[in-house]
Scaffold this active site. Structure first.
Site, short mmCIF file in Angstrom:
data_model
loop_
_atom_site.label_atom_id
_atom_site.label_comp_id
_atom_site.label_asym_id
_atom_site.label_seq_id
_atom_site.Cartn_x
_atom_site.Cartn_y
_atom_site.Cartn_z
N SER A 113 -0.60 4.27 -5.41
CA SER A 113 0.19 5.43 -5.02
C SER A 113 -0.63 6.67 -4.70
O SER A 113 -1.43 6.66 -3.78
CB SER A 113 1.20 5.70 -6.13
N HIS A 114 -0.46 7.72 -5.50
CA HIS A 114 -1.10 9.00 -5.22
C HIS A 114 -2.54 9.04 -5.72
O HIS A 114 -3.23 10.04 -5.51
CB HIS A 114 -0.30 10.11 -5.89
N ASP A 278 2.88 10.54 0.01
CA ASP A 278 1.71 10.10 -0.77
C ASP A 278 1.12 8.79 -0.26
O ASP A 278 1.53 8.27 0.79
CB ASP A 278 2.07 10.01 -2.25
N ASP A 280 1.45 5.64 -0.94
CA ASP A 280 2.31 4.50 -0.62
C ASP A 280 3.66 4.92 -0.04
O ASP A 280 4.56 4.08 0.12
CB ASP A 280 2.51 3.61 -1.85
N ASP A 282 6.19 6.88 -1.09
CA ASP A 282 7.44 7.08 -1.82
C ASP A 282 7.65 8.51 -2.29
O ASP A 282 8.73 8.86 -2.73
CB ASP A 282 7.59 6.07 -2.98
N ARG A 283 6.61 9.35 -2.21
CA ARG A 283 6.77 10.74 -2.64
C ARG A 283 6.98 11.66 -1.45
O ARG A 283 6.62 11.30 -0.32
CB ARG A 283 5.53 11.22 -3.39
N LYS A 377 11.82 5.35 -4.76
CA LYS A 377 11.89 6.68 -4.20
C LYS A 377 11.35 6.59 -2.79
O LYS A 377 10.64 5.65 -2.45
CB LYS A 377 11.12 7.68 -5.05
C1 VG1 Z 1 3.82 9.58 -12.41
C2 VG1 Z 1 5.02 10.49 -12.31
C3 VG1 Z 1 6.30 9.68 -12.38
C4 VG1 Z 1 6.28 8.63 -11.25
C5 VG1 Z 1 5.02 7.79 -11.35
C6 VG1 Z 1 4.87 6.82 -10.20
O1 VG1 Z 1 3.84 8.89 -13.64
O2 VG1 Z 1 5.00 11.46 -13.33
O3 VG1 Z 1 7.40 10.53 -12.27
O4 VG1 Z 1 7.41 7.80 -11.33
O5 VG1 Z 1 3.87 8.63 -11.36
O6 VG1 Z 1 4.87 7.49 -8.98
P1 VG1 Z 1 2.98 9.37 -14.91
O7 VG1 Z 1 3.23 8.34 -15.96
O8 VG1 Z 1 1.57 9.44 -14.46
O9 VG1 Z 1 3.50 10.71 -15.28
V1 VG1 Z 1 4.00 6.82 -7.69
O10 VG1 Z 1 4.39 7.63 -6.32
O11 VG1 Z 1 2.43 7.13 -8.36
O12 VG1 Z 1 4.29 5.21 -7.71
CO CO Z 2 3.76 6.73 -4.70
#
Ligand code: VG1
Ligand code: CO
Length: 544
Positions: A113-114, A278, A280, A282-283, A377
């Site tokens: 992801s990010h 982001d 992938d 989804d953000r 998302k």
């Molecule tokens: C973070 C965010 C959470 C989100 C998750 C995955 O998790 O706070 O809200 O669902 O990333 O997003 P954490 O446990 O690091 O707070 V993504 O776009 O990274 O799949």
């Molecule tokens: Co993501």
């Protein structure tokens, strides 16, 4: 072709976090590491045998190699058909769309992801179920348990498959179909939003925007949808070329990591609209001219205005937000007379509510917004939703937001992250808070009185499953809150997240600087949690 049975032995720590298993690329590159996790999926998900599996990732370093490994193992484990995005690419929301459209049994998604990408950065893998959503905890727990006893995996001995040409081919007994990763998703977007109205907005001559793909997966999606289908000027999508290392940046759409875009929206010549997604896809981040929409406010605005878009014109059934997300959406739900749910962090907790038709929209403060159109998302979806509202309301982002606050009051909101801190220190901080909890209610902190203090636990209203220790909540009289959590997606030490919020009903006080307005809460949080003493950090690394 006969499957090969290869002996293996377990690795420690293959427990999926908030969103799948995330580790450094180097960890994934150890022989048998990826194979163990993937075989654990096949061993615990019997429906995949004879079933359809979707495979794709965000294109980061190690994506291509992993997909070849996964496809051979899928064929050896009796999957009948694999649907793969061309080049091994799929955004996370597109995977969810494709699972649902083709009634697949599940998906393996490669993404961190990010988190940054590249040989020394992060990689990740997650499993999505037949509804299209991230595997619920019952599945991730079973998977993790399996990784602890795994002793063999199945694969085929065959050359790498061509992933770059559309169409069907054979891998052992499994059919592999290479799909255009954008087409099905773009079609779904067209069914939800008023593309004509957005097209007119783009051609009005008074509207200037940029979408920042951050050198990640949404590049091709945004070019196709915004530029090709909606007629935005070529070049509207910036950093459109997807790269294995995201150009060296964090593909995280927030004020800290999408600075160039933020700059373009500021000052006398600022753009009318800016958005980013982001790694992938989804953000989303939403910006107006000199205006940042917090993700919590974005959810509330979308909920209040959903009826203005074709896909949600009959109204919404309910909303859900993750616990640390601000309570702005709760006020909208109350006025609309629909249910509002507070779930633990992570999209997997929305799945049952969406499947049961109890909610239409849901969101997280971490730049995640979505609806029942898929089970993830969805970054571009949120951007198109905002564009649809701008086209219909003919107002600026800032005006829509100010209007919203006048109607519902404003929930000032900010998140402070302390990244890669010492794990023992961070756990010590959380334990220290847990010990304080019983004595907090009724106590005066700064000028505020504690109303409640707990370690958030959630019972799923649909299947009764329980999730505990999901973050420390301290609620004050008047609606202010401080929440403390440790991240479940980081790959280095621990990341402490401090979430701050207070409610301001008075419109004459709606235009203050957020960090200044937060000062009293920031001080309370620092002192109560002994942040500096326990983490060695005076200031957060990232403020959103
Ligand atoms: C973070 C965010 C959470 C989100 C998750 C995955 O998790 O706070 O809200 O669902 O990333 O997003 P954490 O446990 O690091 O707070 V993504 O776009 O990274 O799949
Ligand atoms: Co993501």
């Amino acid at each position: 072709m006969e499957p090969q049975i290869i002996a293996t032995s377990p690795f420690d720590g293959q427990r999926p976090g908030t969103s799948g298993l995330r580790k450094k690329v180097k960890v994934f590159q150890q022989p048998r590491y990826l194979e163990n996790f993937v075989q654990s999926i096949f061993d615990t998900q019997p429906d995949l045998q004879g079933g359809v599996l979707v495979v794709g990732g965000d294109g980061r370093y190690f994506n291509r190699e992993s997909i070849q490994v996964i496809l051979r193992m899928a064929a050896a484990n009796g999957v009948s058909k694999a649907l793969v995005g061309r080049g091994g690419l799929f955004s996370t929301p597109a995977v969810s769309c494709v699972i649902r459209k083709y009634a697949a049994q599940g998906a393996i998604v490669l993404s961190a992801s990010h988190n940054p990408g590249g040989p020394d950065e992060d990689f990740g893998i997650k499993y999505n179920v037949a509804s299209g959503g991230p595997a619920p905890e019952s599945v991730t727990n079973a998977l993790h348990t399996r990784t602890r006893t795994i002793d063999r995996y199945l694969t085929l001995d065959c050359p790498a498959l061509d992933l770059d040409d559309l169409g069907a081919r054979q891998l052992g007994d499994m059919e592999v179909v290479i799909l255009d990763p954008v087409a099905d998703y773009a079609e779904l977007m067209e069914s939800l939003f008023d593309f004509n109205a957005i097209h007119q907005l783009f051609n009005s001559g008074h509207f200037r925007m940029r979408f920042d793909a951050m050198h990640a997966i949404t590049g091709p999606y945004a070019v196709e949808i915004l530029e090709n289908r909606l007629g935005a000027a070529p070049g509207t999508v910036m950093h459109a070329e997807a790269k294995e290392d995201f150009g060296g940046g964090h593909p995280d759409p927030n004020l800290a990591h999408a600075k160039t875009l933020v700059g373009l929206t500021q000052g006398p010549d600022g753009l009318d609209f800016g958005a980013a997604s982001d790694g992938d896809g989804d953000r989303n981040m939403i910006l107006g001219k000199d205006c940042f929409v917090t993700p919590s406010d974005s959810l509330a605005v979308l909920a209040a205005n959903a009826h203005l878009t074709p896909g949600y014109k009959s109204g919404i059934r309910g909303v859900a937000r993750s616990m640390p997300t601000s309570q702005a959406a709760d006020r909208v739900a109350e006025q609309l007379g629909v249910e509002c749910f507070e779930t633990p962090t992570g999209w997997k907790f929305f799945g049952n509510l969406l499947d049961a038709g109890r909610i239409t929209l849901c969101g997280e403060e971490s730049f995640g917004t979505g609806s029942d159109h898929v089970r993830e998302k969805d970054g571009l979806w949120a951007v198109l939703f905002w564009l649809n509202l701008l086209a219909v309301r003919q107002q600026s982002v800032a005006d829509i937001l100010a209007d919203h606050w006048r109607r519902f009051g404003r929930n000032y909101y900010s998140r402070h992250d302390y990244e890669a801190v010492d794990l023992a220190g961070a756990e010590g901080l959380m334990n220290h808070l847990r010990i304080l909890l019983p004595d907090l209610p009724g106590r005066q902190l700064g000028r505020l009185t504690v109303n409640y203090a707990d370690d958030f636990a959630y019972t799923d209203p649909i299947d009764g499953s329980r999730a505990e220790r999901q973050g420390i909540r301290i609620g004050f009289e008047g609606g202010a809150r401080i929440v403390f959590r440790l991240s479940g997606t980081g790959t280095e030490g621990a990341t402490l997240r401090v979430y701050l919020e207070f409610f301001e009903p008075d419109p004459s006080r709606h235009h203050r600087d957020t960090q200044e307005a937060m000062e009293p809460l920031i001080l309370i949080a620092r002192e109560l949690a002994q942040i500096e003493a326990r983490t060695g950090r005076r200031d957060p690394d990232v403020i959103t």
